[in-house]
Design a protein around this motif. Sequence first.
Motif, PDB file in Angstrom:
ATOM      1  N   LEU B 598     -46.961 -82.847  13.842  1.00  0.00           N
ATOM      2  CA  LEU B 598     -47.215 -82.181  12.567  1.00  0.00           C
ATOM      3  C   LEU B 598     -46.861 -80.702  12.650  1.00  0.00           C
ATOM      4  N   LEU B 599     -47.301 -80.102  13.721  1.00  0.00           N
ATOM      5  CA  LEU B 599     -47.052 -78.680  13.898  1.00  0.00           C
ATOM      6  C   LEU B 599     -45.556 -78.413  14.040  1.00  0.00           C
ATOM      7  N   MET B 600     -44.937 -79.320  14.808  1.00  0.00           N
ATOM      8  CA  MET B 600     -43.500 -79.149  15.046  1.00  0.00           C
ATOM      9  C   MET B 600     -42.707 -79.196  13.738  1.00  0.00           C
ATOM     10  N   LEU B 601     -43.154 -80.069  12.843  1.00  0.00           N
ATOM     11  CA  LEU B 601     -42.433 -80.204  11.574  1.00  0.00           C
ATOM     12  C   LEU B 601     -42.382 -78.877  10.839  1.00  0.00           C
ATOM     13  N   MET B 602     -43.461 -78.081  10.994  1.00  0.00           N
ATOM     14  CA  MET B 602     -43.475 -76.799  10.311  1.00  0.00           C
ATOM     15  C   MET B 602     -42.767 -75.721  11.121  1.00  0.00           C
ATOM     16  N   THR B 603     -43.108 -75.653  12.395  1.00  0.00           N
ATOM     17  CA  THR B 603     -42.544 -74.547  13.183  1.00  0.00           C
ATOM     18  C   THR B 603     -41.045 -74.682  13.350  1.00  0.00           C
ATOM     19  N   ALA B 604     -40.547 -75.906  13.443  1.00  0.00           N
ATOM     20  CA  ALA B 604     -39.092 -76.078  13.603  1.00  0.00           C
ATOM     21  C   ALA B 604     -38.390 -76.098  12.249  1.00  0.00           C
ATOM     22  N   HIS B 605     -39.161 -75.826  11.205  1.00  0.00           N
ATOM     23  CA  HIS B 605     -38.616 -75.782   9.845  1.00  0.00           C
ATOM     24  C   HIS B 605     -37.899 -77.062   9.446  1.00  0.00           C
ATOM     25  N   ILE B 606     -38.424 -78.164   9.896  1.00  0.00           N
ATOM     26  CA  ILE B 606     -37.885 -79.446   9.446  1.00  0.00           C
ATOM     27  C   ILE B 606     -38.436 -79.765   8.059  1.00  0.00           C
ATOM     28  N   ALA B 607     -39.700 -79.418   7.874  1.00  0.00           N
ATOM     29  CA  ALA B 607     -40.328 -79.704   6.578  1.00  0.00           C
ATOM     30  C   ALA B 607     -39.905 -78.656   5.563  1.00  0.00           C
ATOM     31  N   PRO B 608     -39.621 -79.078   4.346  1.00  0.00           N
ATOM     32  CA  PRO B 608     -39.324 -78.094   3.307  1.00  0.00           C
ATOM     33  C   PRO B 608     -40.600 -77.319   2.985  1.00  0.00           C
ATOM     34  N   CYS B 609     -40.471 -76.042   2.653  1.00  0.00           N
ATOM     35  CA  CYS B 609     -41.636 -75.195   2.428  1.00  0.00           C
ATOM     36  C   CYS B 609     -42.571 -75.796   1.386  1.00  0.00           C
ATOM     37  N   SER B 610     -41.961 -76.412   0.380  1.00  0.00           N
ATOM     38  CA  SER B 610     -42.785 -76.963  -0.695  1.00  0.00           C
ATOM     39  C   SER B 610     -43.749 -78.016  -0.171  1.00  0.00           C
ATOM     40  N   PHE B 611     -43.463 -78.511   0.997  1.00  0.00           N
ATOM     41  CA  PHE B 611     -44.278 -79.607   1.502  1.00  0.00           C
ATOM     42  C   PHE B 611     -45.330 -79.146   2.508  1.00  0.00           C
ATOM     43  N   TRP B 612     -45.314 -77.850   2.838  1.00  0.00           N
ATOM     44  CA  TRP B 612     -46.203 -77.358   3.899  1.00  0.00           C
ATOM     45  C   TRP B 612     -47.662 -77.543   3.546  1.00  0.00           C
ATOM     46  N   MET B 613     -47.980 -77.297   2.295  1.00  0.00           N
ATOM     47  CA  MET B 613     -49.372 -77.422   1.896  1.00  0.00           C
ATOM     48  C   MET B 613     -49.882 -78.831   2.168  1.00  0.00           C
ATOM     49  N   THR B 614     -49.040 -79.793   1.836  1.00  0.00           N
ATOM     50  CA  THR B 614     -49.421 -81.182   2.082  1.00  0.00           C
ATOM     51  C   THR B 614     -49.635 -81.408   3.576  1.00  0.00           C
ATOM     52  N   LEU B 615     -48.737 -80.842   4.378  1.00  0.00           N
ATOM     53  CA  LEU B 615     -48.850 -81.028   5.827  1.00  0.00           C
ATOM     54  C   LEU B 615     -50.140 -80.408   6.352  1.00  0.00           C
ATOM     55  N   LEU B 616     -50.416 -79.194   5.849  1.00  0.00           N
ATOM     56  CA  LEU B 616     -51.628 -78.518   6.322  1.00  0.00           C
ATOM     57  C   LEU B 616     -52.869 -79.299   5.904  1.00  0.00           C
ATOM     58  N   THR B 617     -52.801 -79.836   4.692  1.00  0.00           N
ATOM     59  CA  THR B 617     -53.926 -80.660   4.251  1.00  0.00           C
ATOM     60  C   THR B 617     -54.080 -81.871   5.153  1.00  0.00           C
ATOM     61  N   ASP B 618     -52.907 -82.402   5.572  1.00  0.00           N
ATOM     62  CA  ASP B 618     -52.955 -83.532   6.495  1.00  0.00           C
ATOM     63  C   ASP B 618     -53.603 -83.142   7.819  1.00  0.00           C
ATOM     64  N   ALA B 619     -53.520 -81.845   8.141  1.00  0.00           N
ATOM     65  CA  ALA B 619     -54.098 -81.389   9.409  1.00  0.00           C
ATOM     66  C   ALA B 619     -55.619 -81.349   9.350  1.00  0.00           C
TER      67      ALA B 619
END
Lengths: 386, 689
Positions: B598-619
Motif C-alpha cells: 500500500l505504501l509503495m503504491l503511493m511512494t513510487a507514484h504508481i497510484a494516481p493522486c486522486s486515489f490517495w485518499m482512498t488508499l489512506l483510508t484503506d490504511a
Amino acid sequence: SQQVWDKSENGDWHCTASWKTHSGSVWRVTWAHPEFGQVLASCSFDRTAAVWEEIVGESNDKLRGQSHWVKRTTLVDSRTSVTDVKFAPKHMGLMLATCSADGVVRIYEAPDVMNLSQWSLQHEISCKLSCSCISWNPSSSRAHSPMIAVGSDDNSPNILAKVQIYEYNENTRKYAKAEALMTVTDPVHDIAFAPNLGRSFHILAVATKDVRIFTLKPLRKELTSSGGLTKFEIHIVAQFDNHNSQVWRVSWNITGTVLASSGDDGCVRLWKANYMDNWKCTGILKGNGSPVNGSSQQGVFNASLGSGNTSLQNSLNGSSASRYFFPPLDSPRAGSRWSSHAQLLPPPPPLIEHSCDADTASLQYPHPRRRCVSRPLNLLPENEGV
Amino acid sequence: FRDSMTALPSQVVPGADPSTRQLCFAWGPAEVLVCETLFGRRGGSSSRGEGELPPGAATRSADPVCCIADSRDGGSGSSHVFVVRKDQDVYIQTLRKLFNESHGIFIGLQRSEEELAGKSRKAQLVQVSKNYRSVIRACMEDMHQAAISTREPALQSQYSTQVSILSAMELIWNLCEILFVEAAAAGPLLLRLLDWVRLHVCDVDNMVREVLSSENPSKHELFWNVVDVFVLQGRMDEARHLLSKEASANPTSMNMYKILDDLMKKMPMPSLGNTQTLTEMELKWQHWHEECQRYLQDGTFASSSHMESICKILLGDEDAILEKKELMTTWYHFLVTRLLYSHPTVKPMELRFYAQACSRIIFIFSTSSMDLFLGGESSPEPLDTILMAAFEFEMHQVIKECSIALSNWWFVAHLTDLLDHCKLLQSHNLYFGSNMREFLLLEYASGLFSHHSLWQLGVDYFDHCPEYGRVYLELHIERIPLNTEQKALKVLRICEQRQMHEQVRSICKIMAMKALRNNRLGSALSWSIRAKDAAFATLISDRFLKDYCERGCFSDLDLIDNLGPSMLLSDRLTFLGKYREFHRLYGEKRFSEAARLLLMLMTAHIAPCSFWMTLLTDALPLLEQKEVIFSAEQTYELMRCLEDLTAGKSDKQKFQDDDVETMKVEMLRLALARNLARVIVKEGTLEGS
C-alpha cells in the motif's frame, strides 16, 4: 430526418432509429470507423454539421429493436450550407472534414476519442470556389502525406479547375494546395479516392457531367521550390459519358476494383477495370432494381490504353451463354446421365435479337418490359494479344 | 452474371418508375444498396436521399448497419432499399461442395513442389486436373439428384441449369487437360480425344441401353444406329459384338459379316506406350485402308446398305460420316470421328486445321432433329467458340471466353492457376501471364468473401496472390462482421498468423469498444490488452477503480488477478493490478505485506493522486489492528503522503471540502499518531532487549 437500419442475423433489415437531425435538408451522412464506436456525422443546409453517437440504452429498448442516438456536437463554424462531411482515415485518429458552399474546408479533431463532445477546429482551408464534396486519400503509407480532394459545383462560366488537391505539409503544419485538375471545368458533385492497395500512385474518381477516373502519381518532392509539397503527374484513365447527363455520385467498392456512379438518367452504373487496366461498364441498375443491360459502352478511353479491350470481365454476356448451355428444361429421363449439356439450342436468332441477348442481364429473372435495342454485334472482341 | 450485379428477385419491386425517380446507392462489403430518391427531378424543392454503410461492417451484434439521411419531411413515398449483390453463385447451396473441395485441391497444388521434373511433374499436374474434374462431376451428380428429387418447378429448372453449366465446364476442362496439361502427343492424342467424346456425348447411351436390353437386339429398329454409334466413337469391340449377334441370325450373309468383322478387328490403333513408332502405325494404317478400299470397290457389301456405309465410315468418307450426324449430335464428335478414320496420327498443332475445317461445314445440331445450315456470318455459340479456341491452342482466348460465358469466377480462376503451374502462361511470352492468374484468383476470392462462411476459403486464395493478395485480405477481413466473440477470435487468429498487426489492433479495439459500450469491463480490458492499447487500458482501469469506489468491490476478479506481465501495459493498469493484490493480501490476513504494498503504491507514484485518499483510508484498519503493522519509518511516510495530499489542495478547495473529508483526514491523523506512539514503544523495547 435520419434513419439507421440494422441487419439482423437472418438477413432482414430493421429500422432501429429514426430521428430529426437538422432543420434543413441533410446532404450527407457518414460513419466513423467502428474503432471509435457507433458514430455518425451529418451535414445540412442548415449550415451545421453534427456528430451522433449511439448510446446503449435500457435492455427493453434492445428487445424492441430500438437504439438511441445522441447528438455529441454541432459544428457551427460555417456561415453557409455544409455540403459534405467525411471522417479521415482511421490511422489519422478521429478527424472530420467538412466543406461548405462558401468555399471553406474545415478539419476538426476529437483529441479524446472517448469524448465526442469536444472537437477542435484544426484547419480552415479557403478554396475560393463553392465546395460540394470532399474525399480523404485513404492511403496509410508513410510515403504519402494526409491529402484531401475538394470538388466544386460552382457553375458560373469560368474555366477554373473544379477539383483541387490539398496536402498536409509537415513543416508548416498546414494544408496547402498541391494540385488542381485543370481539365475538370464543369461543376463537380462528387469525388472519391480509391483504396490505395499499396500502390505508389492514387486513383481519383470524379462525378461531373460525366464519370472520370484519374491517376495521380507523386513526383519527387522538391523541397526547395514548393516548400515540401508533392507535385503529381496526372493522367485521365477513363471518361464515360454513358449517363448522358449530370453525374451525382461516385463511390468505390472495398478493394477499389468497381466504381459505382449514379446520374440524372436514373441509373446506377458499375465500372470495372480488367487486369490490363482497361475500364468498362460492367452493369447498370435501373429504377426497378433489375439490371437491364451491361455492355453498352461508349466510354472514351485514354488513347494510350487503346480502346479495344480484352474484358475478361465483359460481364453480362455470361448469362446468355449460360442459356446456351441449358439443356431443355424437361427433367432428365430416368437413368440418363444428365443427358444433354451439349445439345445446343435451336437456331441462333437473327443478329439483332442475338445482340440483345448478349446484353440481357439475367435470364433467370426476365423482365417483360425489357426491350431489345438494335446495336452492332459486339460479342467477340478481336484478338488484342491475349 | 459475371460481374453484373443481379438483383435478388425478392428485392425487385415493380412499379418503381425510372422516369420519375432517381436512384442513389451505397456500397456494402459485397453488395450495393440502391434506393430511390427524388433529388433532381422535382424542381426547386428537391430533396436528396443518401445512404451509407459503415466502413467496417463489424459493428454490432447484428451484421451491417446502414444509415439513411432523408430530408423529406413527411417520409412519404415508397422508400424501398434494394440490396443488389454480385457473385450470386456463391450463395447457391449446392455449389458449396465445389468451392470447399476445390479449395483443398488448390492448396495442394500450391504446396506441391516443383522439384519433380519432367514426366512425374506432368503426371502430378494431370492428377490435379483430374481431381478438379471429379469435384465438378460429384457436384453435377448432387445437383442432378436434387433436380430429380425436388417437386418445385422453379427449383428444378434452377438445378438443371446448374447441371448443364457444370457439365459444360467439365467438358471444357477435360479438353484443356488433354491439350494443355497432359499435352498428349500424336497418337495418344487421338485416344484421349476419343475418351473425351465417349465421356461427354452421352445422349446416345439411352438408345444403346434400350437396344441392348431388348430381347432380340438385332431385330430392334435402332439396331443399326447403335452399331453406327459404336463405330463413330471407335468402340470397335462393342460394335463387333453386336454385329456377331446379327450375323448369327443371318447365316446367308455370314461371309459379309466376317469380312467386316475382320476389317474392324484389324484396324490399327495408336498405342499409348512407345511400342510402335508413328511411321509403323502409318504404314499399317495405309495397308488396312487399302484393304477396306478393295472390299468397298469390289462390292462385297453392296447387298447391305448398312454395312456399306460402315465400310465407308472406316474409310473416312466425309459424306458417309455426315449422314450420321444425328448420332454424333455435336461438331466436335464429328471432328474426332473424322480424325479417327482419316488422320489417326494427328499432331497437336495440326488440330486447328481440322477443327476449323469441321466448323467450316457449319451445322448446328439439335435434339429436335432440325438441321440448320447457317451461313458463315452467324456467330457461334460460346461453348463452340471456347472449344474451338482450345483446339487452336489459344489458351488466353479459352480463358477469356470462359470468363465471359460462365457465371462465376470459379472455373477460370482454377483453370488459369493450373495452367500457370504447367508453366504454360509464361511460355506464351505474355508479360501479364501471372497477372492474369492473380487477377482471376483475386476476383474469385473476393466473391467468396461476400459469403458469411465461405470467406474462410478466400483467405487461402489471397495468400497465394503475391502482388495484391495481402492488401485485398486486409481490406476484406476488416469488413467481416464480428458479431460474436468467437468469430472475432477466428478472424484475429487469421490476422495474427499473417502478422497483420494493424488489423489485429483494429479488431481488438473494435471489440474492446463494443464491450465497453455494453459495460462489460472485463471483456473490454482483455481486448485492449490484446490490442496493446495503453490509452484504452488506462481508461478501462479507471472505470474499474471508479466502480470499486462506488460499490466497494471489483468485478472480473479472475482477469485482474491474472494480469501477469500485461499489467505493465499502462501505469493505471499496473496500479489496478497492484491495488487488487493489496486487497488479496489483506483478505489473506498477510497484513505487513499488504501494508508495504500500500505504501509503495503511493511512494513510487504508481497510484494516481486522486486515489490517495482512498488508499489512506484503506490504511486505517491496518493502523487500528491490535498488532503493530506499520514501522515507524513507514508511518512517517504515510504521514508525509497525507500532508502532501492535503497541502496540495488550494485553500479554496479546502473550504469546499465537506465534513466527511475533513473528518477522514482527522481520523487518519489520529490513527497515524497512535500507531506511531505504539510503534516507537515497540521498536524501543525490541532494541532494548
